[in-house]
Design an enzyme around this catalytic site. Structure first.
Site, PDB file in Angstrom:
ATOM      1  N   CYS A   1      56.203  19.398  12.599  1.00 32.09           N
ATOM      2  CA  CYS A   1      55.532  20.587  12.915  1.00 32.09           C
ATOM      3  C   CYS A   1      54.035  20.415  12.906  1.00 32.09           C
ATOM      4  O   CYS A   1      53.281  19.668  12.112  1.00 32.09           O
ATOM      5  CB  CYS A   1      55.854  21.693  11.825  1.00 32.09           C
ATOM      6  SG  CYS A   1      57.709  21.925  11.711  1.00 32.09           S
TER       7      CYS A   1
ATOM      8  N   ARG B   1      52.442  15.652  17.962  1.00 31.51           N
ATOM      9  CA  ARG B   1      53.441  15.372  16.577  1.00 31.51           C
ATOM     10  C   ARG B   1      54.821  15.694  16.942  1.00 31.51           C
ATOM     11  O   ARG B   1      55.481  15.345  16.126  1.00 31.51           O
ATOM     12  CB  ARG B   1      52.832  16.589  15.558  1.00 31.51           C
ATOM     13  CG  ARG B   1      51.344  16.142  15.041  1.00 31.51           C
ATOM     14  CD  ARG B   1      50.803  17.599  14.461  1.00 31.51           C
ATOM     15  NE  ARG B   1      51.550  17.637  13.245  1.00 31.51           N
ATOM     16  CZ  ARG B   1      51.361  16.850  11.923  1.00 31.51           C
ATOM     17  NH1 ARG B   1      50.592  16.046  11.753  1.00 31.51           N
ATOM     18  NH2 ARG B   1      52.063  16.871  10.731  1.00 31.51           N
TER      19      ARG B   1
ATOM     20  N   TRP C   1      59.063  21.311  14.691  1.00 33.53           N
ATOM     21  CA  TRP C   1      60.228  20.272  14.914  1.00 33.53           C
ATOM     22  C   TRP C   1      61.179  20.599  13.776  1.00 33.53           C
ATOM     23  O   TRP C   1      61.172  20.618  12.728  1.00 33.53           O
ATOM     24  CB  TRP C   1      59.444  19.070  14.392  1.00 33.53           C
ATOM     25  CG  TRP C   1      60.296  17.875  14.907  1.00 33.53           C
ATOM     26  CD1 TRP C   1      60.185  17.190  16.068  1.00 33.53           C
ATOM     27  CD2 TRP C   1      61.094  16.874  14.160  1.00 33.53           C
ATOM     28  NE1 TRP C   1      60.976  15.764  15.860  1.00 33.53           N
ATOM     29  CE2 TRP C   1      61.499  15.837  14.672  1.00 33.53           C
ATOM     30  CE3 TRP C   1      61.585  16.999  12.776  1.00 33.53           C
ATOM     31  CZ2 TRP C   1      62.334  14.844  14.143  1.00 33.53           C
ATOM     32  CZ3 TRP C   1      62.420  16.178  12.148  1.00 33.53           C
ATOM     33  CH2 TRP C   1      62.588  15.039  12.718  1.00 33.53           C
TER      34      TRP C   1
ATOM     35  N   ASN D   1      55.004  23.851   7.374  1.00 36.39           N
ATOM     36  CA  ASN D   1      55.413  22.489   7.729  1.00 36.39           C
ATOM     37  C   ASN D   1      55.956  22.007   6.414  1.00 36.39           C
ATOM     38  O   ASN D   1      55.443  21.906   5.368  1.00 36.39           O
ATOM     39  CB  ASN D   1      53.975  21.855   8.185  1.00 36.39           C
ATOM     40  CG  ASN D   1      54.341  20.283   8.512  1.00 36.39           C
ATOM     41  OD1 ASN D   1      55.629  19.927   8.702  1.00 36.39           O
ATOM     42  ND2 ASN D   1      53.332  19.666   8.785  1.00 36.39           N
ATOM     43  N   GLY D   2      57.342  21.410   6.601  1.00 39.15           N
ATOM     44  CA  GLY D   2      57.830  20.697   5.431  1.00 39.15           C
ATOM     45  C   GLY D   2      59.171  21.102   5.174  1.00 39.15           C
ATOM     46  O   GLY D   2      59.935  21.894   6.169  1.00 39.15           O
TER      47      GLY D   2
ATOM     48  N   GLU E   1      58.676  -5.350  17.192  1.00 47.68           N
ATOM     49  CA  GLU E   1      57.510  -4.371  17.647  1.00 47.68           C
ATOM     50  C   GLU E   1      58.105  -4.041  19.143  1.00 47.68           C
ATOM     51  O   GLU E   1      57.962  -3.042  19.580  1.00 47.68           O
ATOM     52  CB  GLU E   1      56.298  -4.585  17.473  1.00 47.68           C
ATOM     53  CG  GLU E   1      55.203  -3.660  17.893  1.00 47.68           C
ATOM     54  CD  GLU E   1      55.474  -2.225  17.204  1.00 47.68           C
ATOM     55  OE1 GLU E   1      56.401  -1.959  16.470  1.00 47.68           O
ATOM     56  OE2 GLU E   1      54.930  -1.433  17.994  1.00 47.68           O
TER      57      GLU E   1
ATOM     58  N   LYS F   1      59.142  -0.295  20.736  1.00 48.16           N
ATOM     59  CA  LYS F   1      58.431   0.283  21.773  1.00 48.16           C
ATOM     60  C   LYS F   1      59.188   0.628  23.028  1.00 48.16           C
ATOM     61  O   LYS F   1      59.313   1.879  23.333  1.00 48.16           O
ATOM     62  CB  LYS F   1      57.302  -0.702  22.274  1.00 48.16           C
ATOM     63  CG  LYS F   1      56.098  -0.701  21.389  1.00 48.16           C
ATOM     64  CD  LYS F   1      55.025   0.272  21.192  1.00 48.16           C
ATOM     65  CE  LYS F   1      55.419   1.547  20.275  1.00 48.16           C
ATOM     66  NZ  LYS F   1      55.616   0.922  18.755  1.00 48.16           N
TER      67      LYS F   1
ATOM     68  N   GLU G   1      61.757   3.507  21.894  1.00 49.45           N
ATOM     69  CA  GLU G   1      61.093   4.571  21.586  1.00 49.45           C
ATOM     70  C   GLU G   1      60.824   5.564  22.972  1.00 49.45           C
ATOM     71  O   GLU G   1      60.933   6.856  22.875  1.00 49.45           O
ATOM     72  CB  GLU G   1      59.782   4.456  20.947  1.00 49.45           C
ATOM     73  CG  GLU G   1      59.839   4.169  19.607  1.00 49.45           C
ATOM     74  CD  GLU G   1      58.519   4.397  18.930  1.00 49.45           C
ATOM     75  OE1 GLU G   1      57.645   3.485  19.190  1.00 49.45           O
ATOM     76  OE2 GLU G   1      58.219   5.430  18.129  1.00 49.45           O
TER      77      GLU G   1
ATOM     78  N   HIS H   1      73.595 -17.392  15.837  1.00 48.62           N
ATOM     79  CA  HIS H   1      74.495 -16.772  14.750  1.00 48.62           C
ATOM     80  C   HIS H   1      75.159 -15.488  15.022  1.00 48.62           C
ATOM     81  O   HIS H   1      75.577 -14.607  14.265  1.00 48.62           O
ATOM     82  CB  HIS H   1      73.736 -16.630  13.461  1.00 48.62           C
ATOM     83  CG  HIS H   1      73.156 -18.000  12.911  1.00 48.62           C
ATOM     84  ND1 HIS H   1      74.005 -18.900  12.467  1.00 48.62           N
ATOM     85  CD2 HIS H   1      71.743 -18.438  12.954  1.00 48.62           C
ATOM     86  CE1 HIS H   1      73.156 -19.813  12.226  1.00 48.62           C
ATOM     87  NE2 HIS H   1      72.017 -19.943  12.624  1.00 48.62           N
TER      88      HIS H   1
ATOM     89  N   LYS I   1      55.126  12.457  15.788  1.00 47.87           N
ATOM     90  CA  LYS I   1      53.968  11.180  15.315  1.00 47.87           C
ATOM     91  C   LYS I   1      53.882  10.771  13.952  1.00 47.87           C
ATOM     92  O   LYS I   1      53.751   9.499  13.528  1.00 47.87           O
ATOM     93  CB  LYS I   1      52.874  11.779  15.931  1.00 47.87           C
ATOM     94  CG  LYS I   1      51.610  10.845  15.511  1.00 47.87           C
ATOM     95  CD  LYS I   1      51.616   9.466  16.415  1.00 47.87           C
ATOM     96  CE  LYS I   1      50.650   8.340  16.194  1.00 47.87           C
ATOM     97  NZ  LYS I   1      51.124   7.068  16.806  1.00 47.87           N
TER      98      LYS I   1
HETATM   99  C1  AGP Z   1      56.029   3.717  15.963  1.00 51.97           C
HETATM  100  O1  AGP Z   1      55.642   3.642  17.334  1.00 51.97           O
HETATM  101  C2  AGP Z   1      56.569   4.932  15.602  1.00 51.97           C
HETATM  102  N1  AGP Z   1      55.870   6.324  16.128  1.00 51.97           N
HETATM  103  C3  AGP Z   1      56.925   5.096  14.055  1.00 51.97           C
HETATM  104  O2  AGP Z   1      57.978   4.089  13.862  1.00 51.97           O
HETATM  105  C4  AGP Z   1      55.844   5.043  13.140  1.00 51.97           C
HETATM  106  O3  AGP Z   1      55.157   3.707  13.168  1.00 51.97           O
HETATM  107  C5  AGP Z   1      56.343   5.168  11.794  1.00 51.97           C
HETATM  108  O4  AGP Z   1      56.924   6.533  11.715  1.00 51.97           O
HETATM  109  C6  AGP Z   1      55.224   4.973  10.470  1.00 51.97           C
HETATM  110  O5  AGP Z   1      54.151   5.931  10.837  1.00 51.97           O
HETATM  111  P1  AGP Z   1      53.002   5.769   9.819  1.00 51.97           P
HETATM  112  O6  AGP Z   1      52.345   4.632  10.356  1.00 51.97           O
HETATM  113  O7  AGP Z   1      51.966   7.193  10.392  1.00 51.97           O
HETATM  114  O8  AGP Z   1      53.246   5.977   8.565  1.00 51.97           O
END
Ligand code: AGP
Length: 611
Positions: free
Chosen positions: A2, A27, A74, A100-101, A484, A488, A491, A507, A606
């Site tokens: 949120c 976010r 969210w 938020n929370g 990584e 990407k 995501e 394996h 985010k």
């Molecule tokens: C990465 O592209 C994602 N958005 C997500 O995995 C992110 O890295 C993860 O939530 C950790 O966020 P932070 O680095 O703000 O703790």
């Protein structure tokens, strides 16, 4: 997660709220709303879906006022519908709340309120806040007191703000673990869950401690601590500028941030050098003092992309310092039998500094006596404030949900942390340390060289944009880069992708290889280059399609792969910062071809500030 925003002391507040929510869209959210104090009470407008839906109705009605709150939700409790959107109001609609929370004891409180005749109109945990604040106001409490008394009933993590039709000009807010920042204006005051929403109005910000309640009026902010005692909280000036949180002509923040990496990495390097820029110097290590000598093990704790940076840091520290290193998902670390203690350094890696899993792991490790050094991108974030010391990456605000420049700045900060640690522990001489500065300075040019292959990457991406599965392979310090690259792609394009150590393929994963399975292999020069070439052969002999990341002009790889993504060569240890760029671009262009929402991928946020 949120996004929350509040303003008091500005005319045309509903437009400011919408603009503020727009800067928080990254976010992640599924509904939005605002509440404005108008002459005849509160005007509350909420819509499910994207902000444009809400903007349309606000533009039509333009509720006039100088005090208001806004929220992008969210969904955690209750479907993402207008009925469950915030701001949430009390029965008489004289109090509006945004939150938020997660209120973990909301059911008990809801039952208590229902027993007193309160009728609930939403499925959210948040609605109890509106009724509890309303009940306190009815008993004669001020808005600040009402928020404090309500907060004392709550369990969980939350930042919630309230306005009341009967308290003109006043905003009250309380913070417990969820992100919140206050903006200090000359004749107005602001609150938000993140800095970008404040930037167009003020660069003077104030952070709150857990349990603090702040009462905002036009131009004044009064803070009381968890015991209700008035306290002074520092006001500092942030060095981000509004332009940094704009797209600057790019279609997506993600591409802007991919291209900002050379400068962001250079700025982070500069941050980790001595005054004369000749020596690597991490002030955070000074904070450990004599404890530095007693460190026997290090654990990097993180989530997602930041966890991948931790895996790379394991190579850096073990190779350079000879200290045993663990890398743990924060969500796992916190539930394991904590092995923390004075000789066990814990390093949370987090872009936002607000990831609740990471923060909780840190809090537990700190309670167990471990020293904490955070690698974090947002100054004054919870992680920065709760660590013994921080290494700040200088990526600037990262708006795209898929992390890019935060990742490469984490890598270089962790590498320099490992170098300085090795030097302080005598594993590297001062001369050996200084020799590493020049290759770091050349990184920028290599990263810019990798970006120059953009168009070539786009053509390959379009060719593979309909693939259903991808495999990413890497060895050694490039194994985390393969992970990584897979994250990407997952995501932002929603294509299933897995990262694997290239040596592990035989394996199991090799069973997946066929003509429909593109395999991205990182094959730049290094200790295991020949092994990787053998892995490429294994894939090709099973009709797999190989996309190889390789050194510019590497004919050996070019002759064995179906496609190559060329990069300039740098020292193997820091090659990940360059090799990840074609993988970021590959994912971006595949997602673009597939028409995905690149900056705000479905279901993602985010900063994950809930468990
Ligand atoms: C990465 O592209 C994602 N958005 C997500 O995995 C992110 O890295 C993860 O939530 C950790 O966020 P932070 O680095 O703000 O703790």
């Amino acid at each position: 997660m949120c996004g929350i925003i509040g303003v008091t002391g500005r005319s045309g507040v509903s437009r400011l709220l919408i603009d503020g929510l727009r800067s928080l869209e990254y976010r992640g959210y599924d509904s939005a709303g605002i509440a404005v104090q108008t002459e005849d009470g509160l005007t509350v407008l909420r819509r499910a879906g994207k902000l444009a839906e809400l903007d349309a109705v606000v533009s039509e009605l333009e509720p006039f006022g100088t005090v208001g709150i806004g929220h992008t939700r969210w969904a955690t409790h209750g479907a993402p519908t207008e009925r469950n959107a915030h701001p949430v109001v009390d029965g008489p609609e004289r109090v509006a709340v945004i939150h938020n929370g997660i209120i973990e004891n909301h059911e008990v409180l809801r039952e208590e309120l229902v027993a007193t005749g309160v009728e609930f109109r939403s499925d959210t945990d948040t609605e109890i806040l509106a009724h509890l604040v309303s009940r306190e106001l009815a008993g004669g409490a001020s808005l600040g007191q009402a928020v404090r008394t309500t907060a004392q009933r709550l369990e969980g993590s939350y930042a919630f703000a309230a306005i009341s039709a009967d308290h003109p000009g006043v905003l009250a807010v309380v913070r417990c673990q969820s992100p919140l920042i206050l903006g200090v204006g000359d004749e107005a005051s602001y609150l938000a869950s993140d800095i970008p929403a404040l930037l167009p109005h003020t660069k003077r910000v104030m952070s709150l401690d857990d349990g603090d309640v702040a009462v905002l009026t036009p131009g004044t902010i009064t803070v009381t601590d968890v015991d209700g005692v008035e306290v002074e909280r520092d006001v500092r000036t942030i060095n981000w500028d509004p332009v940094q949180v704009q797209k600057g002509g790019y279609r997506h923040f993600m591409m802007k941030e991919i291209e900002e990496q050379p400068s962001a990495v250079s700025a982070t390097i500069a941050q980790c050098l001595s005054e004369d820029a000749e020596h690597i110097r991490i002030p955070a290590l000074d904070a450990l003092g004599p404890r530095l000598e007693t460190i026997k093990r290090i654990t990097f704790v993180a989530c997602g992309t930041s966890w991948h940076a931790g895996l790379a840091a394991k190579f850096y520290v073990e190779n350079l310092c000879g200290i045993p290193v663990d890398v743990d998902y924060a969500s796992e670390f916190r539930y394991r039998q904590m092995q923390a203690g004075p000789d066990h350094l814990i390093v949370p890696i987090t872009q936002s500094g607000e990831t609740l899993d990471t923060l909780t792991a840190v809090r537990q490790a700190k309670a167990a006596g471990s020293p904490i050094i955070a690698v974090v991108n947002v100054a004054e974030s919870s992680a920065d404030r709760e660590a013994d010391a921080s290494v700040l990456t200088v990526a600037g605000p990262e708006i795209g949900v898929a992390s890019t420049k935060a990742f490469t700045t984490q890598l270089v900060a962790l590498y320099m942390l490992a170098l300085d640690l090795a030097s302080r522990r005598g594993a590297l001489t001062r001369e050996q340390l200084d020799e590493r500065v020049q290759p770091l300075r050349r990184l920028r040019f290599a990263m810019e060289g990798a970006l120059r292959h953009k168009e070539h990457v786009r053509r390959i991406a379009y060719h593979f944009s309909q693939a259903r599965d991808f495999l990413f392979l890497g060895r050694g310090v490039n194994y985390p880069i393969a992970l990584e690259g897979a994250l990407k792609l997952k995501e932002i394009s929603y294509i299933h992708a897995e990262g694997y150590p290239a040596g592990e393929m035989k394996h199991g994963p090799i069973a997946l290889i066929d003509a429909n399975m593109p395999v991205v292999v990182i094959a730049t020069p290094g200790r295991v280059y020949d092994k990787v070439l053998a892995n490429i052969q294994e894939v090709r002999s099973r009709d797999g399609q190989v996309i190889a990341v390789c050194a510019e002009g590497d004919e050996r790889v070019r002759s064995q792969a179906d496609h190559v993504l060329e990069v300039p060569v740098v020292d193997e240890d820091i090659s990940g910062l360059v090799n990840v760029i074609p993988l970021q671009l590959l994912s971006y262009y595949i997602a673009e071809r597939r028409g995905c929402d690149i900056d705000q991928p479905r279901n993602l946020a985010k900063s994950v500030t809930v468990e």
